[in-house]
Design a protein around this motif. Structure first.
Motif, short mmCIF file in Angstrom:
data_model
loop_
_atom_site.label_atom_id
_atom_site.label_comp_id
_atom_site.label_asym_id
_atom_site.label_seq_id
_atom_site.Cartn_x
_atom_site.Cartn_y
_atom_site.Cartn_z
N GLY A 7 0.87 -1.08 -0.04
CA GLY A 7 -0.04 0.00 0.03
C GLY A 7 0.81 1.18 -0.11
O GLY A 7 2.01 1.43 0.31
N THR A 8 0.12 2.33 -0.35
CA THR A 8 1.10 3.54 -0.42
C THR A 8 0.83 4.22 1.22
O THR A 8 -0.07 4.06 2.00
N SER A 9 1.85 5.18 1.32
CA SER A 9 1.72 5.70 2.80
C SER A 9 0.38 6.50 3.19
O SER A 9 0.05 6.11 4.41
N ASN A 10 -0.09 7.33 2.07
CA ASN A 10 -1.32 7.81 2.27
C ASN A 10 -2.45 6.94 2.73
O ASN A 10 -3.18 7.16 3.72
N ALA A 11 -2.55 5.79 1.97
CA ALA A 11 -3.53 4.93 2.32
C ALA A 11 -3.33 4.02 3.69
O ALA A 11 -4.35 4.00 4.31
N ILE A 12 -1.95 3.96 4.02
CA ILE A 12 -1.73 3.20 5.38
C ILE A 12 -2.21 4.15 6.50
O ILE A 12 -3.00 3.93 7.33
N LEU A 166 -6.53 -12.39 -2.12
CA LEU A 166 -6.29 -10.73 -2.40
C LEU A 166 -7.37 -10.06 -2.20
O LEU A 166 -8.36 -10.08 -3.22
N GLN A 167 -7.41 -8.95 -1.63
CA GLN A 167 -8.53 -8.09 -1.43
C GLN A 167 -8.19 -6.47 -1.46
O GLN A 167 -6.73 -6.40 -1.35
N GLU A 168 -8.90 -5.57 -1.78
CA GLU A 168 -8.46 -4.18 -1.87
C GLU A 168 -9.54 -3.43 -0.92
O GLU A 168 -10.48 -3.54 -0.90
N TRP A 169 -8.73 -2.53 -0.26
CA TRP A 169 -9.37 -1.41 0.57
C TRP A 169 -9.46 -0.17 -0.21
O TRP A 169 -8.61 0.62 -0.33
N ARG A 170 -10.79 0.05 -0.52
CA ARG A 170 -11.13 1.41 -1.26
C ARG A 170 -12.14 2.00 -0.87
O ARG A 170 -13.20 2.14 -1.35
N PRO A 171 -12.02 2.92 0.24
CA PRO A 171 -12.94 3.90 0.87
C PRO A 171 -13.07 5.06 -0.01
O PRO A 171 -12.14 5.38 -1.20
N LYS A 172 -14.42 5.64 -0.03
CA LYS A 172 -14.51 6.71 -0.97
C LYS A 172 -13.51 7.97 -0.54
O LYS A 172 -13.36 8.62 -1.53
N THR A 173 -13.15 8.07 0.45
CA THR A 173 -12.11 9.32 0.68
C THR A 173 -10.70 8.87 0.10
O THR A 173 -9.82 9.69 0.66
N LEU A 174 -10.58 7.84 -0.52
CA LEU A 174 -9.12 7.20 -0.94
C LEU A 174 -9.49 7.12 -2.39
O LEU A 174 -9.52 5.75 -3.14
N PRO A 175 -10.01 7.88 -3.43
CA PRO A 175 -10.40 7.49 -4.77
C PRO A 175 -9.09 6.89 -5.43
O PRO A 175 -7.91 7.27 -5.61
N VAL A 176 -9.36 6.17 -6.53
CA VAL A 176 -8.49 5.32 -7.24
C VAL A 176 -7.74 6.35 -8.08
O VAL A 176 -6.51 6.15 -8.13
N GLN A 177 -8.30 7.45 -8.56
CA GLN A 177 -7.64 8.34 -9.49
C GLN A 177 -6.34 9.13 -8.65
O GLN A 177 -5.48 9.51 -9.16
N SER A 178 -6.64 8.79 -7.21
CA SER A 178 -5.42 9.55 -6.44
C SER A 178 -4.01 9.05 -6.76
O SER A 178 -3.17 9.57 -6.14
N ASP A 180 -3.41 6.43 -4.82
CA ASP A 180 -3.27 5.81 -3.61
C ASP A 180 -3.88 4.39 -3.43
O ASP A 180 -4.92 4.20 -4.19
N PHE A 181 -3.17 3.18 -3.11
CA PHE A 181 -3.99 1.96 -2.82
C PHE A 181 -3.68 1.10 -1.66
O PHE A 181 -2.46 1.48 -0.92
N LEU A 182 -4.45 0.24 -1.26
CA LEU A 182 -4.23 -0.76 -0.22
C LEU A 182 -4.73 -2.22 -0.55
O LEU A 182 -5.69 -2.40 -0.52
N PHE A 183 -3.70 -3.03 -0.74
CA PHE A 183 -4.11 -4.34 -0.99
C PHE A 183 -3.71 -5.40 0.30
O PHE A 183 -2.69 -5.22 0.63
N ALA A 184 -4.33 -6.39 0.47
CA ALA A 184 -3.93 -7.36 1.66
C ALA A 184 -4.65 -8.63 1.47
O ALA A 184 -5.68 -8.66 0.76
N SER A 185 -3.87 -9.60 1.84
CA SER A 185 -4.57 -11.00 1.65
C SER A 185 -6.17 -11.00 2.12
O SER A 185 -7.05 -11.93 1.50
N SER A 186 -6.43 -10.21 3.24
CA SER A 186 -7.63 -10.15 3.82
C SER A 186 -7.71 -8.99 4.69
O SER A 186 -6.62 -8.52 5.34
#
Length: 266
Positions: A7-12, A166-178, A180-186
């Motif tokens: 994940g990116t630092s902002n997402a973390i 593999l799952q992705e955490w994608r809240p509205k406050t972390l838009p894909v176009q930014s 930033d991303f956060l992937f984890a096994s669960s």
């Protein structure tokens, strides 16, 4: 049979404010880990810090990531169950060469004998095939293997699911176009904004696509295979011990309210 995160630092930092990042790392370790942890921090395509070891605690990793949030762009975390080769600091992920890094969830049956002969892990065999390659070639090679990979190649982050979880955490406050991303096994039960990713998923340099190649019929050994192996062998005994320990905690966590953190983890 481990657990991974990238994940990116902002997402973390955002995840930490909403849910507590060490709770996520503890969840991954207790679900299917316990034989060592590791982390690598990357900025502008270069590795700025890396730590791994059998005694490295998730609380220390969370402290490093949250304290160093302004000094890195992308972080990789891995917690290990030893399916190939013994429990040791050197066998913990991520594996690093130059500025490339790789961590894996799965067991590559096609590399098992080679890994044994070399005294390394199956993940390290795979990494030796791809480090130094471009991102495109790295994805092409890893796509023929049945596992989950996260890493950095050619200075660019990637996540690949070709079997495993593999799952992705994608809240509205972390838009894909930014970016930033956060992937984890669960993610812990009840975490909102979690997406289950498709079986043949690729995230590479900010773009999402499908695994580009057909998959070899050689794939991950099933648990039935390991039950029939000689438990006196270090490779197999380590796997069986870790598998049972990891999934015992994992099943407990999945079916109950979020577990309490140990006092030293707070």
């Amino acid at each position: 049979m481990c657990r991974v995160l990238i994940g990116t630092s902002n997402a973390i930092r955002l995840y930490h404010r909403l849910h507590g990042f060490n709770i996520l790392l503890c969840h991954l370790e207790r679900e299917c880990g316990g034989h060592g942890n590791g982390v690598s921090l990357h900025r502008d395509g270069a590795i700025v810090e890396a730590r791994k070891g059998v005694s490295l605690r998730t609380s220390k990793i969370a402290e490093v990531l949250l304290r160093s949030s302004k000094t890195y762009d992308v972080a990789i975390f891995h917690t290990r169950i030893a399916s190939v080769n013994v429990v040791s600091d050197s066998n913990c992920h991520p594996f690093i060469h130059g500025n490339d890094a790789l961590a894996m969830n799965g067991t590559l049956s096609e590399f098992r004998e080679v890994a044994q002969a070399l005294g390394v892990t199956d993940t390290e065999v795979a990494f030796n095939l791809v480090h130094g390659l471009s991102l495109e070639k790295t994805i092409a090679v890893l796509s023929v293997l049945r596992a989950v990979f996260v890493g950095v190649a050619g200075g660019k982050p990637y996540a690949l699911r070709n079997g495993g979880a593999l799952q992705e955490w994608r809240p509205k406050t972390l838009p894909v176009q930014s970016g930033d991303f956060l992937f984890a096994s669960s993610f812990p039960k009840g975490t909102r904004s979690v997406l289950d990713l498709p079986e043949r998923f690729v995230f590479a340099d900010g773009k999402r696509s499908e695994v580009p190649q057909s998959v070899s019929p050689l794939s991950v050994y099933g648990w039935a295979h390991f039950q029939g192996l000689n438990a006196a062998n270090d490779f197999d005994a380590g796997y069986e011990e870790g598998y049972n320990a990891g999934f015992e905690d994992g099943f407990k966590e999945a079916g109950a309210a979020p577990y309490p953190l140990l006092e030293e983890d707070i």
